[in-house]
Design an enzyme around this catalytic site. Structure first.
Site, PDB file in Angstrom:
ATOM      1  N   ASN A 183      41.675  29.852  41.503  1.00 54.14           N
ATOM      2  CA  ASN A 183      42.465  28.822  40.483  1.00 54.14           C
ATOM      3  C   ASN A 183      43.305  27.773  41.666  1.00 54.14           C
ATOM      4  O   ASN A 183      43.244  26.510  41.612  1.00 54.14           O
ATOM      5  CB  ASN A 183      43.835  29.329  39.849  1.00 54.14           C
ATOM      6  CG  ASN A 183      43.062  30.063  38.748  1.00 54.14           C
ATOM      7  OD1 ASN A 183      42.016  29.800  38.190  1.00 54.14           O
ATOM      8  ND2 ASN A 183      43.655  30.988  38.096  1.00 54.14           N
ATOM      9  N   HIS A 241      43.185  37.719  38.836  1.00 50.20           N
ATOM     10  CA  HIS A 241      43.871  38.395  37.759  1.00 50.20           C
ATOM     11  C   HIS A 241      44.544  39.763  37.928  1.00 50.20           C
ATOM     12  O   HIS A 241      44.915  40.539  37.191  1.00 50.20           O
ATOM     13  CB  HIS A 241      42.867  38.560  36.365  1.00 50.20           C
ATOM     14  CG  HIS A 241      42.668  37.085  35.890  1.00 50.20           C
ATOM     15  ND1 HIS A 241      41.683  37.308  34.718  1.00 50.20           N
ATOM     16  CD2 HIS A 241      42.807  36.098  36.243  1.00 50.20           C
ATOM     17  CE1 HIS A 241      41.528  35.970  34.494  1.00 50.20           C
ATOM     18  NE2 HIS A 241      42.003  35.133  35.497  1.00 50.20           N
ATOM     19  N   TYR A 250      35.203  34.464  40.491  1.00 45.97           N
ATOM     20  CA  TYR A 250      36.352  33.874  41.186  1.00 45.97           C
ATOM     21  C   TYR A 250      36.233  33.685  42.446  1.00 45.97           C
ATOM     22  O   TYR A 250      36.496  32.637  43.044  1.00 45.97           O
ATOM     23  CB  TYR A 250      37.871  34.780  40.579  1.00 45.97           C
ATOM     24  CG  TYR A 250      38.049  34.354  39.057  1.00 45.97           C
ATOM     25  CD1 TYR A 250      38.612  33.177  38.785  1.00 45.97           C
ATOM     26  CD2 TYR A 250      37.854  35.416  38.063  1.00 45.97           C
ATOM     27  CE1 TYR A 250      39.158  33.029  37.291  1.00 45.97           C
ATOM     28  CE2 TYR A 250      38.089  35.275  36.733  1.00 45.97           C
ATOM     29  CZ  TYR A 250      38.772  33.970  36.496  1.00 45.97           C
ATOM     30  OH  TYR A 250      39.213  34.095  35.141  1.00 45.97           O
TER      31      TYR A 250
END
Length: 752
Positions: A183, A241, A250
């Site tokens: 992210n 996560h 990811y």
């Protein structure tokens, strides 16, 4: 060395040169559109753009993407507009330079901005669409359109980006949350492209600093190793996560975003010079390469992304190739050459989905440059045994085949099912084994919607019926999950299985050898009134199996040696929508069908201390399988709930679930051991996957006079009965090794 066709490095605040760099990244820059190698990517780009343009409805944009209250469809609409803008900016397409195309794109951008994505709107639904998905597409579209956006429009569009993705540091809708892992990298790339589009030195500095997390002193830097939470770990693991193995999802997103940001800012006043870049550069070979088999990025590290119909293992592999080639452009030696060698190997061996048949123009340019470089040798895929203790994954690789084992524990979740994805992922972390050989389409061609999710290969399961998963990540209660590796070549993996919401318990080990994998199960117990099964394999293949006496052979896959296993040949039908109903990843309702061959053990109803033993012989012929069964070159020494052990040709491996001894080895605490006898040497490796043992003492039944080599955690008392003491505490499940000899080191008679 900078590629000869790359744009010149921008001078300070030379934003036009920086935009030229950005456009080259997005379109491929200047190239000969008549070159046959570009016919396919140009046709694909132009054809898709024409399709989206033809389907546009003024004021509504695309009827199949209703926008009201659907942020995922808003992101999808911006994605289509970005593709059309790319076609317009790319020489050789039917849309290139067409004013009418730009007018339609701008009209649609206005509709989206006025009603669905502007600075005055609150976030609704999934935050990701607002803060990453949509601004990623919009920022790149603004770069592509350049001065075709008037100042007022550009300011409004960039203002929306600044509202939802002002920097890479914080969650806009939850300011207390610091961004990490993929992210953070994605947001840094967004801010970088936004900085180019808006000619903002401040935004470009935020993009650069965001990767390193300057704001918080590097606490969430993508260029640092994580000790907990998200990011790359020193053992090569990648977590997102908090507790999920996500290298191929990811982790891949992070690599792509970092490669793009480094390439964009390379040579500019905002060039990324953080020495921690080595963490990401090293990850290409340490974290990604072990999970690539002939261009396929293994599902064992892709989590819920494996259930995305448009994102198969081969598509993910293409994403990795593209990222590695782009990363090579801004990387120093020896990384640059090594990355190009790896990519060349993956492209040449990627037969399941040929890279050049699906690459876009920029990817094609970089790939052709590598393939045409006759001085560049394709790097062979890694061979060896790889343990990733921090994410409960093990990979065993040999020329021509690979085996990945997915484990889980109280540290690492068995599965994640959120946003409508991975609805049947109940057992994907319960010892699932993915065997890759010559049948490269096995997992990529409609495997996940058609495979029996209750019979995933390698798993031991309670046969109860289960409901679709919804917004859940499950971590089991067991501490033991992991493995031990010897000389990077051999390994043992093990997991103590604790059933999800049931009484099922089992102890499972895999002994990974040169041409075989021996799987043992013991202590299999359940008391819920249902049958318990262990699945040897569940193969999507049209091949017809041959069953012998205690063995089986499956053409194109290899051999199996077992006693008492059952077999089923069936055709299964399923729908991608049944396993993925995500807003932007939902599968099709159309049924798909594949033939399957399943081998499994039936342990009966409510078994007590049941067990199993089988051998996988990847790529073995029928004759070799029959011969293996007859000669039994691997001996199972023990298969109990206290000890699982095998021996073959001077190699001994054991999972000591409790203190005990067998043969030459005795231990005073639970651990995993591999021992190889070679001439006058003993090479020993030890690990504690449970992370509960501080010190283990191993007594060996074969004399040794000298310590040739030992880790600093290992001490030895040599003699007729050597005693090896290993400090396991704090080692996070990693392997410790020592080499003992019965001769004086340096004696030319023995070498070394």
């Amino acid at each position: 060395m900078r590629p000869s066709d790359a744009p010149r490095p921008p001078a300070p605040h030379d934003f036009e040169a920086l935009r030229a760099t950005a456009v080259t990244l997005l379109t491929g820059g200047e190239f000969d559109a008549s070159d046959p190698v570009y016919v396919r990517p140009l046709a694909a780009l132009g054809g898709r753009a024409a399709e989206w343009l033809a389907q546009m409805v003024p004021g509504l944009i695309w009827p199949d993407l209703p926008l009201e209250g659907r942020p995922g469809n808003v992101t999808g609409s911006y994605g289509r507009l970005r593709l059309i803008a790319t076609a317009w900016a790319t020489g050789g397409t039917a849309q290139h330079g067409d004013d009418a195309v730009v007018a339609k794109v701008v009209e649609a951008l206005d509709v989206l901005h006025e009603r669905h994505y502007n600075a005055a709107l609150p976030e609704t639904g999934n935050w990701w669409f607002w803060e990453i998905g949509t601004p990623a597409e919009l920022a790149r579209t603004c770069v592509l359109l350049g001065d075709r956006l008037d100042e007022g429009r550009l300011e409004a569009y960039l203002g929306a980006i600044d509202r939802f993705c002002p920097d890479a540091d914080r969650r806009a809708g939850w300011p207390d949350a610091s961004e990490s892992g993929a992210n953070r990298a994605d947001k840094a790339a967004i801010v970088a492209f936004r900085g180019v589009a808006g000619r903002s030195a401040g935004k470009l500095a935020l993009a650069r600093d965001g990767l390193s997390d300057v704001r918080d002193g590097g606490r969430h830097s993508v260029f640092g190793y994580a000790d907990s939470g998200d990011g790359f770990y020193r053992d090569g693991s990648f977590i997102q996560h908090g507790d999920l193995a996500y290298t191929g999802s990811y982790g891949l997103s992070l690599l792509i975003a970092v490669a793009e940001t480094l390439a964009l800012l390379d040579g500019s006043p905002w060039e990324v010079d953080d020495p921690g870049r080595r963490v990401v550069l090293d990850a290409v070979e340490r974290s990604f390469a072990p999970f690539v088999h002939d261009g396929l990025l293994m599902d064992t590290v892709r989590g819920r992304a494996a259930t995305r119909q448009a994102f198969s293992d081969s598509v993910a592999g293409h994403g990795l190739i593209g990222a590695v080639l782009l990363l090579a452009q801004s990387s120093p030696e020896p990384y640059r050459s090594r990355f190009r060698e790896l990519a060349k190997c993956w492209i040449e061996r990627g037969r399941a989905r040929p890279y050049l048949d699906h690459a876009n123009v920029p990817e094609t340019r970089r790939a052709v440059a590598v393939l045409d470089d006759k001085t560049l040798e394709a790097a062979p895929g890694p061979v060896g045994h790889f343990v990733f203790p921090c994410m409960d994954r093990v990979v065993h690789r040999r020329p021509g085949w690979s085996l990945a084992i997915s484990l889980s524990s109280q540290r690492i979740a068995a599965y994640e099912a959120i946003n409508g994805e991975n609805l049947h992922g109940w057992y994907t972390g319960d010892g699932m084994t993915c065997l890759y050989g010559s049948d490269l389409g096995h997992y990529g061609q409609d495997f996940w919607p058609t495979v029996d999710p209750y019979r995933l290969p390698g798993t031991t399961v309670d046969t109860r019926r289960r409901e679709d998963l919804s917004f859940r990540a499950y971590r089991p209660a067991n501490a033991w999950a992991g493995g031990v590796a010897l000389e990077g070549r051999y390994g043992v993996a093990a997991m103590e299985l604790v059933g999800d919401g049931v009484s099922l318990r089992a102890r499972k080990s895999w002994f990974c050898l040169d041409s075989a994998v021996v799987a043992l199960g013991s202590g299999i117990t359940g008391s819920d009134g249902r049958t318990i099964e262990t699945v040897v394999d569940n193969r999507a293949t049209p091949a017809r199996p041959y069953m012998g006496d205690g063995w089986a052979h499956l053409p194109g896959v290899g051999g199996y040696v077992f006693d008492g296993a059952r077999m089923l040949v069936e055709t299964r039908t399923g729908r991608w929508r049944d396993i993925n109903a995500g807003d932007d990843t939902a599968g099709a309702f159309d049924p798909v069908t594949r033939p399957y061959v399943t081998f499994w053990f039936d342990h009966g109803v409510d078994p007590v201390d049941a067990g199993y033993s089988y051998v996988l012989l990847p790529n073995a012929t029928r004759e070799r399988t029959r011969s293996f069964r007859g000669s039994r070159p691997v001996r199972v020494l023990s298969n109990t709930d206290r000890l699982q052990a095998v021996e073959t040709r001077g190699l001994f491996g054991a999972t000591f679930w409790a203190a005990g001894g067998i043969g030459l080895v005795e231990v005073d605490a639970p651990c995993m051991v591999l021992l190889r006898r070679a001439r006058e040497r003993l090479i020993l490796a030890v690990a504690d996957p449970s992370r509960t043992v501080d010190v283990v003492t191993i007594t060996l039944g074969r004399g040794a006079r000298w310590v040739a080599r030992a880790d600093d955690t290992v001490s030895v008392r040599t003699g007729k009965v050597p005693v090896v003491t290993v400090k396991l505490g704090g080692s996070l499940g990693r392997s410790h090794s020592v080499e003992l000899t019965s001769f004086v080191p340096g004696n030319p008679r023995y070498g070394r």
